[in-house]
Design a protein around this motif. Structure first.
Motif, PDB file in Angstrom:
ATOM      1  N   LEU B 219     -23.689  42.424 -37.566  1.00  0.00           N
ATOM      2  CA  LEU B 219     -22.412  42.890 -37.030  1.00  0.00           C
ATOM      3  C   LEU B 219     -21.444  41.710 -36.950  1.00  0.00           C
ATOM      4  CD1 LEU B 219     -23.435  45.280 -34.107  1.00  0.00           C
ATOM      5  CD2 LEU B 219     -23.508  45.639 -36.578  1.00  0.00           C
ATOM      6  N   ASP B 223     -13.670  42.615 -32.634  1.00  0.00           N
ATOM      7  CA  ASP B 223     -12.571  42.538 -31.666  1.00  0.00           C
ATOM      8  C   ASP B 223     -11.838  41.197 -31.784  1.00  0.00           C
ATOM      9  OD1 ASP B 223     -12.973  45.091 -30.463  1.00  0.00           O
ATOM     10  OD2 ASP B 223     -14.761  44.269 -29.493  1.00  0.00           O
ATOM     11  N   LEU B 248     -21.770  53.036 -34.301  1.00  0.00           N
ATOM     12  CA  LEU B 248     -20.844  51.936 -34.000  1.00  0.00           C
ATOM     13  C   LEU B 248     -19.441  52.460 -33.711  1.00  0.00           C
ATOM     14  CD1 LEU B 248     -21.899  49.301 -36.705  1.00  0.00           C
ATOM     15  CD2 LEU B 248     -22.679  49.511 -34.335  1.00  0.00           C
ATOM     16  N   LYS B 249     -18.714  51.658 -32.981  1.00  0.00           N
ATOM     17  CA  LYS B 249     -17.318  51.949 -32.668  1.00  0.00           C
ATOM     18  C   LYS B 249     -16.531  52.167 -33.961  1.00  0.00           C
ATOM     19  CE  LYS B 249     -15.650  49.588 -28.833  1.00  0.00           C
ATOM     20  NZ  LYS B 249     -15.039  48.358 -28.263  1.00  0.00           N
ATOM     21  N   ARG B 250     -15.598  53.080 -33.915  1.00  0.00           N
ATOM     22  CA  ARG B 250     -14.820  53.370 -35.125  1.00  0.00           C
ATOM     23  C   ARG B 250     -13.761  52.281 -35.357  1.00  0.00           C
ATOM     24  NH1 ARG B 250     -12.552  59.257 -34.592  1.00  0.00           N
ATOM     25  NH2 ARG B 250     -11.737  58.369 -32.651  1.00  0.00           N
TER      26      ARG B 250
END
Lengths: 483, 444
Positions: B219, B223, B248-250
């Protein structure tokens, strides 16, 4: 039979808790997700996709399919697209597990069958083109154009020549100038004569020491073979440029004449046109390119080579332009192409082109009595009629005719292309249509030209929808469903 | 001859109607000097039975993944394909139709593409999706070209060594004749270092292209990368694994401007590398710079909801040399497959595919490194792929796995000389505990 009740979107049929799949339980010891991934990386909820059952999904998409015209259901004379029959055997044979269930990074000794097929495809495409070196990598015709222009640019860079201008006849497909821009080159248009040929004087005036490539479509988009093609390629070569053949119209000339023999240095094929691979509602296609010997070192990496009885991917190509896509290429499409060529053999491919040209000329002979075909009484695999007079006399446009043909059960020809013919209707029947179908189409076309403008302006009358508001769609784009 | 319905009698009638004596006369436009005076030198024509035997013979010289345990990844994955996907895609009203230029004759394709676009925006959290590009590699390159136009900066494009090496090669090729410098930030620790990324950015940098999870399976700190990229006024392009978005976060939720992906995982066979699916989604404000086809909703003359190709003034057939891309034929049928796959999976199904990938990959990594002869190359969280460093020769190890019917991993030497003793191992939901245990036995 069409189900008129099935008009909802997937999202409007969604029902919380509905499941389309059931996956097996995880058979390894599980750990809490937040021990395995940083909490900031994990989504709070799964993506908000619709929730549907398997029968919902199947009925939905099968009903959608019935709203399409297709080659299997209708005559589809879309000019420049070569909408021929897609052989069922090729669908079956390209779907063999030993053909599709292959990872691109498998050890090469475990994909010898596919590498042999690809190597033989390179050889066969070289023979049909009359050009010795082939790359199967490009993903579609336009991608092949761009790849070939990058090859040309690398060639000139290697020679220390600063040539970056691409000459493009005004009748060319839009992909030609767009591909040149993508390749970082500048485009200069070349005029056509009133007869539809490349204007040799204009071409000569525009050739100079900046000229990299002339992109020529032959037969051209009017369905005419450039009779002076040898002279054209000669003067481009004399000026130090290369000649690129847009191979979109290869269905007219297979086994009759070869691009390499009439002076082309580079070309692309559209297997989804010429070699009967399905168009898929807009892809996937493939765009293999063939080039002359002096351009071979610059082809993309890898290509397939044969060492003794073994086939391997050759990555050691120091002058190569590199890659234009990941992995090998659209192999599934190339497999169908390979099956198509083997089904026909050399004489069979010539027979295909002869019959494509016969069908087009027969239709031309029937049509030109009631709809003018400005560029002659003979054609190759397609011809371009003009509704300009009907437009002036009766306010019936090419688009009106196209829409009304749908009511008669025929897909429309390509309209408003090429740009050099006003109210153009570009008609390509292909060799896989019978005389009876061509007769029925010609009769329908005739009837349409006799119908009233009022009737035509509102056509089609029998399809699920009629005359979508395209301007409104573009002014206020709605590109996804929202709740 | 195959596929030609006209008989010689038909042909004769047609020639008479045209007013010529022979088919040869129809080729009068082709100068004699240019005619091929022999048959094309190709293998003799084959009937269906011969061709079938020939193809079965070629297929027999391949070892399909189904006859081995496939731990290969690197952008192409052995995920399960539900039968429904094949059933829908083999409807010939879909596969034997063409690009929906005549909307009335193609509402099925148009609605399916509108649904595909919507599904992709739901999956990625972005505003707009186009209706497909060729594959993950060319989609990444197209996204960069789009960013060059959108930012009006042409000086520099920054990417990272953790982005698929073939995608970077494609990008290199696409940028070859443009005055744009491609800067590749090193990733010795297996992921982008935000500090090094920041140092590579200039006020002429158009965009940053990263991959998440990256080529090594790790990953990225998305951010931090988003913040640094946007502070420099550049666009953030993220290449994602669509299956990972079950967990996972979009990308839309961490600030990506353009998302690209290889869509093969969504219901398409590996097919030795293609046909695949280039996914591209972006923020609303870039829509008029997008490459490829877009389907829009509208109404017809009687007010009925329907769908059309829209914003076509971006495209080559209208704009020619000023088009946003040269793309014409795209990957319609593969996009349809992805739409069917996503519709069938739904939110729960996507999570239920992603979770076992994560769990099984973690289990495989732990078991492989437990014996001590192999170790993880990078100490970063991973999703369904990871890099292991081996003692001894990678190729010999892979060969011994192969003799046990296992495709154990992708050797990394060809792209990363510094990782010559490493291989990339991928574990999808299809791999069983028994297969993983066999892999461990062979490699350790």
């Amino acid at each position: 039979m069409r189900n008129t009740q099935a008009t909802k979107l997937l999202f409007e049929q969604s029902k919380p808790g509905c499941r389309g799949v059931r996956l097996p339980e995880c058979d390894v010891p599980e750990r809490p997700i937040d021990e395995l991934l940083p909490s900031g990386a994990i989504a709070e909820a799964p993506p908000p996709l619709p929730e549907l059952s398997e029968p919902d999904v199947v009925r939905h998409f099968v009903n959608l399919s019935t709203l399409n015209m297709s080659v299997d259901t209708h005559f589809y004379p879309l000019g420049s697209c070569t909408m021929k029959y897609n052989p069922k055997r090729n669908e079956r044979l390209s779907s063999l597990p030993g053909m599709v269930d292959l990872h691109p990074y498998q050890p090469q000794q475990t994909v010898q069958g596919t590498l042999e097929l690809l190597w033989r495809s390179q050889e066969m495409l070289a023979e049909i083109a009359g050009l010795p070196a082939v790359s199967l990598q490009p993903a579609a015709g336009a991608h092949g154009e761009m790849t070939a222009l990058l090859v040309a640019a690398a060639y000139f860079r290697d020679r220390g020549e600063k040539r970056s201008v691409v000459l493009i006849p005004d009748g060319a497909h839009g992909t030609n100038p767009a591909s040149a821009t993508m390749a970082g080159m500048k485009t200069v248009p070349v005029r056509s004569t009133n007869d539809g040929y490349v204007d040799l004087d204009d071409l000569a005036a525009k050739l100079n020491d900046r000229t990299a490539v002339l992109m020529i479509t032959n037969p051209n988009t009017l369905g005419i073979f450039e009779e002076k093609i040898a002279e054209i390629t000669q003067i481009v070569h004399a000026a130090g440029g290369l000649v690129y053949l847009d191979g979109a119209n290869m269905n007219a000339i297979m086994g009759v004449t070869r691009p390499g023999d009439f002076g082309a240095d580079l070309m692309h094929y559209n297997p989804h046109k010429t070699f009967g691979s399905p168009h898929g509602g807009g892809g996937p296609g493939a765009g293999p390119i063939a080039v002359a010997e002096h351009l071979a070192p610059f082809l993309p990496t890898p290509i397939v080579v044969k060492d003794g009885d073994c086939y391997r991917l050759d990555y050691d190509r120091p002058n190569s332009i590199g890659r234009v896509r990941s992995f090998f290429g659209t192999v599934g499409v190339l497999v169908r192409m390979y099956c198509y060529i083997l089904t026909h053999g050399g004489d069979g491919l010539r027979h295909v082109s002869e019959n494509a040209v016969l069908c087009a000329n027969y239709l031309l002979a029937r049509v030109r009595h009631f709809l003018p075909v400005p560029h002659g009484k003979r054609c190759m695999h397609e011809f371009v009629a003009s509704a300009a007079k009907l437009k002036a006399d009766k306010d019936i446009s090419a688009m009106d005719i196209a829409k009304r043909l749908l009511d008669h059960g025929f897909h429309a020809p390509t309209v408003y292309f090429p740009l050099i013919v006003r109210e153009a209707l570009m008609i390509e029947p292909t060799e896989t249509e019978s005389k009876a179908t061509l007769d029925a189409f010609a009769e329908a076309l005739f009837r349409v030209t006799e119908e009233s403008a009022e009737l035509l302006h509102d056509a089609p009358h029998t399809t699920a929808v009629s005359r979508p508001e395209e301007v409104a769609a573009a002014r206020n784009p709605i590109l996804r469903w929202t709740p | 001859m195959s596929y030609i319905p006209n008989t010689s009698q038909d042909r004769q009638t047609m020639l008479e109607a045209i007013g010529v004596d022979s088919i040869n006369d129809l080729f009068a436009m082709v100068p004699d000097a240019l005619r091929l005076d022999r048959s094309l030198d190709l293998p003799a024509a084959m009937g269906e039975m011969e061709l079938s035997a020939h193809m079965v013979g070629l297929a027999a010289q391949n070892t399909p993944a189904g006859r081995a345990a496939c731990f290969l990844g690197g952008g192409s994955y052995d995920h399960f394909i539900p039968a429904v996907v094949d059933a829908v895609a083999s409807r010939s009203e879909f596969y034997s139709s063409y690009t929906p230029y005549q909307a009335e004759a193609a509402q099925g394709n148009l609605q399916a593409m509108f649904e595909y676009q919507t599904l992709i925006t739901q999956l990625t959290g972005m505003d707009v999706s186009n209706s497909s590009l060729y594959d993950g590699g060319s989609a990444a390159a197209e996204a960069v070209m789009m960013a060059l136009g959108a930012t009006r900066r042409s000086g520099r494009v920054v990417t990272a060594a953790s982005v698929h090496p073939e995608y970077r090669q494609v990008l290199d090729t696409y940028l070859a004749n443009l005055d744009t410098e491609l800067v590749v930030v090193g990733t010795p620790d297996g992921a982008v270092s935000p500090e090094e990324l920041e140092a590579a950015l200039t006020d002429q940098t158009a965009c940053v292209l990263i991959q998440h999870p990256n080529f090594f399976g790790c990953l990225e700190d998305v951010d931090a990368i988003a913040e640094i990229t946007h502070r420099a006024g550049a666009l953030m392009i993220v290449s994602v694994d669509p299956i990972s978005l079950g967990l996972l976060k979009r990308p839309g939720d961490y600030g990506a401007d353009v998302v690209v992906a290889e869509g093969q995982s969504l219901g398409t066979a590996m097919s030795f590398g293609g046909p695949y699916l280039g996914i591209m989604a972006c923020r609303e404000k870039f829509v008029r710079r997008m490459p490829g086809r877009l389907v829009g909703q509208t109404v017809d003359r009687r007010g009925r909801r329907c769908w059309v190709l829209t914003l076509q003034t971006r495209e080559q057939h209208i704009r020619r040399e000023k088009a946003t891309s040269n793309i014409c034929t795209n990957q319609g049928l593969i996009a349809l497959r992805a739409a069917v796959y996503l519709a069938l999976m739904g939110p729960e199904g996507m999570r239920k595919v992603a979770e076992p990938c994560l769990q099984k990959a973690r289990y495989a990594a732990e078991q492989l490194t437990a014996a001590g002869s192999l170790c993880r190359a990078f100490n970063k969280p991973t999703f369904k792929e990871f890099v292991v460093r081996v003692e001894g020769d990678v190729d010999r190890l892979l060969q011994s796995a192969l003799s046990e019917g296992i495709f154990a991993g992708v050797p990394l030497r060809q792209w990363y000389p510094e990782l010559a003793d490493c291989m990339l191992v991928a574990v999808t939901e299809k791999r069983t505990k028994a297969e993983i245990d066999r892999l461990v036995n062979v490699l350790k």
